[in-house]
Each structure stands twice: as structure tokens, then as C-alpha cells.
Design an enzyme around this catalytic site. Structure first.
Site, PDB file in Angstrom:
ATOM      1  N   LYS A   1       0.915 -91.950  22.500  1.00 46.20           N
ATOM      2  CA  LYS A   1      -0.178 -90.972  22.346  1.00 46.20           C
ATOM      3  C   LYS A   1      -0.440 -90.695  20.863  1.00 46.20           C
ATOM      4  O   LYS A   1      -1.569 -90.727  20.408  1.00 46.20           O
ATOM      5  CB  LYS A   1       0.199 -89.669  23.054  1.00 46.20           C
ATOM      6  CG  LYS A   1      -0.725 -88.515  22.750  1.00 46.20           C
ATOM      7  CD  LYS A   1      -0.355 -87.257  23.495  1.00 46.20           C
ATOM      8  CE  LYS A   1       0.600 -86.338  22.766  1.00 46.20           C
ATOM      9  NZ  LYS A   1       0.094 -85.628  21.591  1.00 46.20           N
ATOM     10  N   ASN A   2       0.653 -90.449  20.119  1.00 47.49           N
ATOM     11  CA  ASN A   2       0.469 -90.040  18.727  1.00 47.49           C
ATOM     12  C   ASN A   2       0.076 -91.190  17.808  1.00 47.49           C
ATOM     13  O   ASN A   2      -0.236 -90.973  16.643  1.00 47.49           O
ATOM     14  CB  ASN A   2       1.743 -89.355  18.204  1.00 47.49           C
ATOM     15  CG  ASN A   2       1.927 -87.985  18.818  1.00 47.49           C
ATOM     16  OD1 ASN A   2       1.061 -87.506  19.562  1.00 47.49           O
ATOM     17  ND2 ASN A   2       3.048 -87.344  18.534  1.00 47.49           N
TER      18      ASN A   2
ATOM     19  N   CYS B   1      -1.377 -72.652  18.724  1.00 47.42           N
ATOM     20  CA  CYS B   1      -1.045 -73.306  19.980  1.00 47.42           C
ATOM     21  C   CYS B   1       0.293 -72.800  20.472  1.00 47.42           C
ATOM     22  O   CYS B   1       0.930 -71.962  19.821  1.00 47.42           O
ATOM     23  CB  CYS B   1      -1.070 -74.824  19.837  1.00 47.42           C
ATOM     24  SG  CYS B   1       0.390 -75.476  19.094  1.00 47.42           S
TER      25      CYS B   1
ATOM     26  N   ARG C   1       0.593 -73.560  13.586  1.00 52.28           N
ATOM     27  CA  ARG C   1       0.040 -74.856  13.200  1.00 52.28           C
ATOM     28  C   ARG C   1      -1.167 -74.761  12.256  1.00 52.28           C
ATOM     29  O   ARG C   1      -2.294 -75.102  12.625  1.00 52.28           O
ATOM     30  CB  ARG C   1      -0.293 -75.676  14.446  1.00 52.28           C
ATOM     31  CG  ARG C   1       0.927 -75.870  15.300  1.00 52.28           C
ATOM     32  CD  ARG C   1       0.700 -76.819  16.417  1.00 52.28           C
ATOM     33  NE  ARG C   1       0.855 -78.198  16.012  1.00 52.28           N
ATOM     34  CZ  ARG C   1       0.901 -79.215  16.868  1.00 52.28           C
ATOM     35  NH1 ARG C   1       0.794 -78.997  18.156  1.00 52.28           N
ATOM     36  NH2 ARG C   1       1.047 -80.447  16.442  1.00 52.28           N
TER      37      ARG C   1
ATOM     38  N   ASP D   1       9.635 -83.333  18.787  1.00 44.71           N
ATOM     39  CA  ASP D   1       9.052 -83.618  20.111  1.00 44.71           C
ATOM     40  C   ASP D   1      10.108 -83.995  21.152  1.00 44.71           C
ATOM     41  O   ASP D   1       9.781 -84.149  22.336  1.00 44.71           O
ATOM     42  CB  ASP D   1       7.999 -84.738  20.008  1.00 44.71           C
ATOM     43  CG  ASP D   1       6.710 -84.237  19.369  1.00 44.71           C
ATOM     44  OD1 ASP D   1       6.602 -83.025  19.119  1.00 44.71           O
ATOM     45  OD2 ASP D   1       5.816 -85.067  19.113  1.00 44.71           O
TER      46      ASP D   1
ATOM     47  N   ARG E   1      -0.842 -84.462  29.383  1.00 42.94           N
ATOM     48  CA  ARG E   1      -1.424 -84.723  28.062  1.00 42.94           C
ATOM     49  C   ARG E   1      -0.696 -85.865  27.344  1.00 42.94           C
ATOM     50  O   ARG E   1      -1.284 -86.520  26.482  1.00 42.94           O
ATOM     51  CB  ARG E   1      -1.341 -83.468  27.180  1.00 42.94           C
ATOM     52  CG  ARG E   1      -2.288 -82.352  27.590  1.00 42.94           C
ATOM     53  CD  ARG E   1      -2.178 -81.190  26.622  1.00 42.94           C
ATOM     54  NE  ARG E   1      -2.089 -81.702  25.268  1.00 42.94           N
ATOM     55  CZ  ARG E   1      -1.258 -81.260  24.320  1.00 42.94           C
ATOM     56  NH1 ARG E   1      -0.443 -80.262  24.570  1.00 42.94           N
ATOM     57  NH2 ARG E   1      -1.253 -81.802  23.128  1.00 42.94           N
TER      58      ARG E   1
END
Ligand code: UD1
Length: 417
Positions: A22-23, A116, A121, A304, A396
Site C-alpha cells: 500500500k505504502n 487522525c 500528523r 506500523d 484500507r
């Protein structure tokens, strides 16, 4: 509302192929806007965040075509430089579009992404860096209004190696005449992947993966067919799940070097881990030992995977300690793990975890992506049944997580509640 319903206590056993990251895909899709020719992103994983990024590209006027293994993008007719709040609210990474919008249009109007669930952030480093390159920025009415008509190549020194700011600045510099340098750049593998993607279109970037990245401006970017790297966080999550369930799995299409921090901690926890060229094999007896973890920018332990290791430490013998240095509110799941029988004390950015014999199934709620994944793996190891609610957070960044886990022998299903 969808939830995962898990029958705990099954060992994870078998082999699984890991999909694209994803990243890595998110900044690559942002970068696709900079090229006027046909692009193909091969094996793109269609997580919800990626689907939203595709919608953003379409809202700017890009043409996209999704196939199972290919995502075609043509940005030649893109004509809009505005990203509305409805998108930035859903996917924070749309802030990466500032750099590529500036390269494409010399201007950008992007809604402020806001806070968030894992912390405030801020985006000050992104904006300071762009200002250093000559971008005029007005922040008003919830929008970041950028005028890049006087942008010039130059050097930027980041106060902190922010992943997003590094990627944004790389994209802003791609076509600036002359040489730009980013100092104290983030070193994550996804940044190397963005460099490789841009260079595959004819860009001239070097140094990604080190703290100094050099960008020589080019006039034109051309067509490419690019396959993003595999997802180290998904791989790490499944390694930890295997450790917690006393399982034995082999992950394929993964890059062991990208996960050395978590592999080291899993070995310290008592697991056997073997590394092959593109594979990682892990064996766990289920008897785990506590360890100490501190999150850091890459190559340090990734934030993460912090929540997943927090889940693992709840059933590890002894007292574990985790220090979270990246995001200020990233221990939110401790209350949910406590409902499952965990013994966790939080002091500011530190968690002390006293290992218990086992977790017990409960109804728990995901409040962010990786925290949600951690609750799922806690449920896999727990005795009895666990329901994890609000799994849209998990979608997500994990594509059909239940399919992956069922392939490995788990009993987990998606239910409507
Ligand atoms: C990226 C990852 C995210 C991961 C994070 C850290 C993507 C899409 N997301 O997020 O999954 O958790 O890296 O590895 O790749 N900061 C500032 N000012 C800024 C920017 C960042 O103070 O302008 C701070 C943040 O609050 C945080 C730290 O820097 O404390 C790291 O953030 P950053 O590396 O920018 O993370 P993201 O790019 O948002």
C-alpha cells in the site's frame, strides 16, 4: 457494518503469497500524474486506500482502467489541480499529491488532511520543504494553496526524515531544471521504490535508501510498466500472527531484508525464522518470551508493526516494554486487548506488558488500520470467539485479510452486523 468473526486457537500453517505494498502504491499513483504517456502499474493491490487514490486521479481528469493484475493510467488530459476535502479526509496520503500537482500544473489546491486516529500528523515538513524550493503557499479556509510558478531546484534539509515529506519533495523536483538535493531524507524501502518508478519513466533520481537523495531535473517522463514492491507490513503482520498461534508458515514474494527489525524481535521472542531469496519461513512453538521494542524510522522497528507486537507481548512470558516514538496516540488498542484478558499499563509513549497465559475471545472495535490488524491476530490466538468491529479500517491496508488467514488454516469470516 462489517465485522470479522474469529474462532480462536487454530495454528497458522501453510504458504501465502504477499501482494504489493500500500505504502509503495500510494506515492506511485500520486507520481503517475506527472507523466503524459500510458502507464501500467502491474499487480497493484486494490486496498480501499488505493481505490480512493484512483478516484482522486479520475477527479483530476486522468484516465484509469482497472484489471485484476494491471492498473492503466493516462494523465495526459488531467486539467484539475484541486483535491477536495472529501478525499483528503478519507486518505491522508493524498497530501503526497502536492508535489506531483506542482510538477504537472505549477499549482495545487489541496484540502488540509487534519488529524487522525494515531496522532496529530502535522504536514509542516512538507510545506517547509516546498517553500524552500520557491513555492508560495497560502493556508486558508482549510485549503493549502500552492503557487509553483517560481519553483527552482535547490537543496532541502528535513528536520526529521518524514516518509511523506521525502516523497512529496522528490516528486516536486522531478522536472525542475538543475540539481535538487534532499538531506536527512527518509530511507524506507517505499522511497527506493518511488525512485525506481520515476526513473523507469526517464527521471534522474539517485540516493534513495540513504539520507541524501539527488534529483536532476528532466524535461519529459515517458511510458512505463512498473511492479511495486511487496508489502513488508502485511508480511510482518502474518509473521507475528503465526508466532502467536504457535504455527509454521512460509511467506512468498516478500523481501526479507525489509523486515529484519521484526524478524530480529520474533527470534528474541523464541521463534525460528529462516530467510530465503524472496521468502520468509517462521516456526513457533507458541511459547513466547517478552522483549523490548522501540519504534524508529527505517531501518529501525516500524511503527506500523508496533500494535501487532503489542498483541504478541500480551501472551509472552515476562514483562515486555514498547516505546512508540513516531505517533503520540498509537496505543489505543490496549483497552480492547485488556477486554481480552491482557495486562497492559500505558505511560505516555511507553507500554509495559505483563504476559498472561492466554487471551480470551471478546467483542472488540478497530479504531485504525494497524490496530485493527493487531486485534484480529489477538483473536486468532485467543480461546473462544472474537468479533472485531469496524473492519473498514483494516480493509484500507489488507486486501481480504480473511482469505489470506483462511488459506493458512484460520477460522475467520466477514459478517454483517
Ligand atoms: C508513512 C506511512 C505510515 C507510517 C509512517 C511512519 C505511507 C502512506 N504512510 O506515513 O504508514 O506509519 O510513514 O513510518 O507511506 N511529521 C511532522 N511533520 C511533517 C510530517 C511528519 O512532524 O510534516 C512527523 C509525524 O507526526 C510523525 C513522524 O514525523 O511523528 C513520521 O511521519 P511520516 O514519516 O511523515 O509519516 P507518513 O509519511 O505520514
Amino acid at each position: 457494518m462489517e465485522a470479522f468473526y474469529i474462532k480462536g486457537g487454530k495454528r497458522l500453517v501453510g504458504e501465502l503469497e504477499i501482494g504489493s505494498a500500500k505504502n509503495a502504491c500510494l506515492p506511485i499513483l500520486a507520481g503517475a500524474l506527472m507523466c503524459d504517456e500510458d502507464l501500467n502499474i502491474a499487480k497493484c493491490s486494490y486496498f480501499t486506500d488505493i481505490e480512493i487514490m484512483i478516484n482522486i486521479l479520475e477527479s483530476l481528469g486522468c484516465e484509469t482502467k482497472k484489471e485484476e493484475n494491471n492498473l492503466y493510467i493516462n494523465s495526459k488530459n488531467a486539467s484539475c489541480h484541486i483535491i477536495k476535502e472529501e478525499y483528503t479526509k478519507k486518505v491522508r496520503s493524498s497530501i503526497f499529491m502536492l508535489g506531483s500537482l506542482l510538477t504537472k500544473f505549477k499549482k495545487a489546491l489541496v484540502a488540509y488532511p487534519g488529524g487522525c486516529n494515531i496522532g496529530t500528523r502535522p504536514i509542516d515538513l512538507h510545506l517547509k520543504g516546498l517553500r524552500t524550493l520557491g513555492v508560495k503557499i497560502d493556508e486558508k479556509h482549510g485549503f493549502i494553496d500552492c503557487d509553483g510558478s517560481n519553483m527552482k531546484a535547490g537543496f532541502v534539509h528535513l528536520d526529521f526524515p518524514s516518509v511523506g515529506a521525502t516523497e512529496n519533495l522528490m516528486m516536486a523536483c522531478v522536472k525542475l531544471k538543475g540539481k535538487s538535493v534532499i538531506y536527512n531524507a527518509a530511507k524506507e524501502p517505499e522511497i527506493i521504490d518511488l525512485q525506481n518508478f520515476i526513473n523507469s519513466m526517464g527521471g534522474k533520481i539517485s540516493g534513495a535508501g540513504t539520507s541524501t537523495i539527488t534529483i536532476i531535473g528532466v524535461d519529459h517522463l515517458h511510458s512505463t510498466n512498473y511492479t511495486p514492491i511487496s508489502d513488508r507490513i502485511v508480511a510482518g503482520t502474518y509473521l507475528i500472527a503465526c508466532a502467536m498461534t504457535g504455527g509454521h508458515i512460509k511467506l512468498k514474494n516478500t523481501i526479507p531484508e525489509h523486515n529484519l527489525a521484526v524478524i530480529t524481535k520474533l527470534k528474541q521472542s523464541g521463534c525460528d525464522v529462516d530467510l530465503f531469496e524472496n521468502e520468509i519461513e517462521i516456526k513457533s512453538s507458541g511459547k513466547l518470551k517478552s522483549c523490548a521494542i522501540e519504534t524508529q524510522p527505517y531501518p529501525g522497528f516500524p511503527t506500523d508493526l508496533q500494535n501487532q507486537m503489542l498483541a504478541l507481548q500480551t501472551i509472552s512470558k515476562g514483562t515486555g516494554i514498547i516505546v512508540e516514538n513516531l505517533f503520540e496516540t498509537r496505543f489505543k488498542i490496549y483497552g480492547e486487548l485488556t477486554k481480552m484478558g491482557a495486562d497492559i499499563t500505558i505511560r505516555d509513549r511507553m507500554a509495559l506488558i505483563k504476559g498472561v497465559d492466554k487471551l480470551y475471545g471478546a467483542t472488540v472495535t478497530a479504531s485504525d488500520l494497524r490496530g485493527g490488524a493487531a486485534l484480529v491476530i489477538a483473536g486468532l490466538s485467543a480461546s473462544g470467539y472474537t468479533t472485531v468491529e469496524d473492519i473498514y479500517h483494516i480493509d484500507r491496508g489488507y486486501k481480504n485479510m480473511e482469505n489470506d488467514l483462511n488459506i493458512l488454516g484460520a477460522e475467520i469470516k466477514r459478517i454483517e452486523i
